[in-house]
Design a protein around this motif. Structure first.
Motif, PDB file in Angstrom:
ATOM      1  N   ALA A  43       0.858  -1.195   0.000  1.00 53.24           N
ATOM      2  CA  ALA A  43       0.000   0.000   0.000  1.00 53.24           C
ATOM      3  C   ALA A  43       0.894   1.245   0.000  1.00 53.24           C
ATOM      4  N   HIS A  44       0.842   1.955  -1.112  1.00 54.74           N
ATOM      5  CA  HIS A  44       1.727   3.093  -1.379  1.00 54.74           C
ATOM      6  C   HIS A  44       1.349   4.309  -0.528  1.00 54.74           C
ATOM      7  N   ARG A  45       2.260   4.710   0.346  1.00 54.55           N
ATOM      8  CA  ARG A  45       1.996   5.800   1.313  1.00 54.55           C
ATOM      9  C   ARG A  45       0.773   5.443   2.180  1.00 54.55           C
ATOM     10  N   ILE A  70       3.010  -1.625   4.187  1.00 54.08           N
ATOM     11  CA  ILE A  70       2.742  -0.202   3.962  1.00 54.08           C
ATOM     12  C   ILE A  70       4.055   0.432   3.509  1.00 54.08           C
ATOM     13  N   GLU A  71       3.954   1.314   2.517  1.00 57.28           N
ATOM     14  CA  GLU A  71       5.131   2.061   2.085  1.00 57.28           C
ATOM     15  C   GLU A  71       5.102   3.414   2.782  1.00 57.28           C
ATOM     16  N   ILE A  72       6.259   3.831   3.313  1.00 60.10           N
ATOM     17  CA  ILE A  72       6.333   5.035   4.147  1.00 60.10           C
ATOM     18  C   ILE A  72       7.464   5.925   3.612  1.00 60.10           C
ATOM     19  N   ASP A  73       7.152   7.201   3.339  1.00 52.39           N
ATOM     20  CA  ASP A  73       8.203   8.141   2.912  1.00 52.39           C
ATOM     21  C   ASP A  73       8.758   8.829   4.147  1.00 52.39           C
ATOM     22  N   VAL A  74      10.051   8.628   4.410  1.00 53.14           N
ATOM     23  CA  VAL A  74      10.634   9.168   5.643  1.00 53.14           C
ATOM     24  C   VAL A  74      11.521  10.378   5.342  1.00 53.14           C
ATOM     25  N   ILE A 144      10.186   0.992   3.801  1.00 57.34           N
ATOM     26  CA  ILE A 144      10.614   2.319   4.268  1.00 57.34           C
ATOM     27  C   ILE A 144      11.410   3.008   3.165  1.00 57.34           C
ATOM     28  N   GLU A 145      10.880   4.120   2.657  1.00 56.24           N
ATOM     29  CA  GLU A 145      11.639   4.875   1.651  1.00 56.24           C
ATOM     30  C   GLU A 145      12.352   6.046   2.297  1.00 56.24           C
ATOM     31  N   LEU A 146      13.663   6.114   2.091  1.00 57.10           N
ATOM     32  CA  LEU A 146      14.431   7.292   2.505  1.00 57.10           C
ATOM     33  C   LEU A 146      14.196   8.325   1.408  1.00 57.10           C
ATOM     34  N   LYS A 147      13.364   9.314   1.714  1.00 54.90           N
ATOM     35  CA  LYS A 147      12.932  10.276   0.693  1.00 54.90           C
ATOM     36  C   LYS A 147      13.870  11.494   0.698  1.00 54.90           C
ATOM     37  N   SER A 148      14.475  11.761  -0.447  1.00 56.40           N
ATOM     38  CA  SER A 148      15.418  12.883  -0.605  1.00 56.40           C
ATOM     39  C   SER A 148      16.439  12.944   0.540  1.00 56.40           C
TER      40      SER A 148
HETATM   41 CA    CA Z   1       7.477   6.606  -1.737  1.00 60.72          CA
END
Ligand code: CA
Ligand code: G3P
Length: 283
Positions: A43-45, A70-74, A144-148
């Protein structure tokens, strides 16, 4: 006796025929239920087609819908706290303005992160990473996505600390994956968390990724997670041959989900988990 044998034979034949019929009409009958593997449903975000992205409401909806992950932008606040938000500004998904990194945790949590999506979500806050993992560890997988991460020096260490504090970095924690479009950041994180699978995100610029590049990614990554628009049968085969899996993003229609099923990816990252469940026998 003969009657019993006949009934038993009949039962076996019925059982066999049920489990070898083509499972889904759109796959041309090429696969049977027996041959199919499970498609991982991410599940995206959170279930962001149904609730405001990266909020507890979206994560809860994904849990209720029985998504696998669950996908999470951190990202990180000015005072070094990990939070979940996709954009590097708060403009689109809150009632505030400005860069995420210019807010303290206290300030950013005063923003309304729900009303942009619908009146029933008024008052949703931007959650902390720790709040999310404390709520969902062991209940649903965490992508867990390390965002930017280039904007937040030390974010890899902060994420690692949060997981290590909770003993979530051990090999038995199978349902945690860390990924990023920033591949240097993925490498750094992998060094800190050697037992946690990592993934490289690949936008459309990676359409012509070479086998050599895939082999290099595979030295530290377990997943090559591409934009769905560059997914071909050949790419999926080459990624598999390199020893990595493929979780592709971002599905927002049933047709897109159907196409990725045909391409034999391992997981589908979607705003609508229900599109992945509409494939009988594959979930
Ligand atoms: Ca993402
Ligand atoms: O997990 C893949 C996907 O989230 C990457 O794109 O922009 O939605 O973070 P984005």
């Amino acid at each position: 006796m003969i009657r019993k044998v006949t009934i038993l034979s009949l039962a076996i034949m019925i059982f066999a025929s049920v489990f070898t019929i083509p499972a889904f009409a759109s796959n041309g009958g090429a696969q049977t239920v027996q041959q199919q593997k499970k498609m991982v449903n991410i599940a995206h975000r959170g279930a962001s087609g149904h609730a405001p992205e990266n909020t507890m409401a979206a994560f809860e909806k994904a849990f209720e819908m029985k998504a696998d992950y669950i996908e999470i932008d951190v990202q990180m606040t000015k005072d070094g706290e990990l939070i979940a938000i996709h954009d590097t500004t708060v403009n689109r998904t809150t009632n505030g303005t400005g860069s995420v990194g210019d807010y303290t945790l206290e300030e950013i949590q005063q923003l309304d992160a729900g009303s942009w999506f619908g009146q029933e979500f008024v008052g949703e806050r931007i959650p902390t990473f720790e709040e999310i993992i404390d709520t969902y560890r062991g209940k649903i997988g965490l992508l867990i996505e390390l965002k930017s991460p280039e904007l937040y020096p030390g974010v890899e260490e902060k994420v690692a600390e949060a997981l290590i504090e909770r003993n979530m970095h051990k090999p038995n924690n199978k349902k945690i994956i860390i990924q990023s479009f920033n591949h240097e950041s993925v490498q750094q994180s992998k060094e800190l968390l050697q037992n946690i699978p990592h993934g490289v995100l690949a936008g459309t610029a990676w359409a012509n990724v070479t086998d050599e590049q895939l082999a290099q990614f595979a030295t530290y990554a377990d997943f090559f997670n591409p934009n769905m628009n560059i997914v071909t049968d050949e790419l999926v085969d080459r990624v598999h041959n390199s020893g990595m899996k493929v979780y592709s993003y971002t599905v927002r229609t049933q047709e897109q989900a159907d196409n990725l099923f045909e391409r034999n990816v391992d997981g589908i990252i979607t705003d609508f988990p229900e599109y992945v469940y509409r494939h009988p026998g594959k979930n």
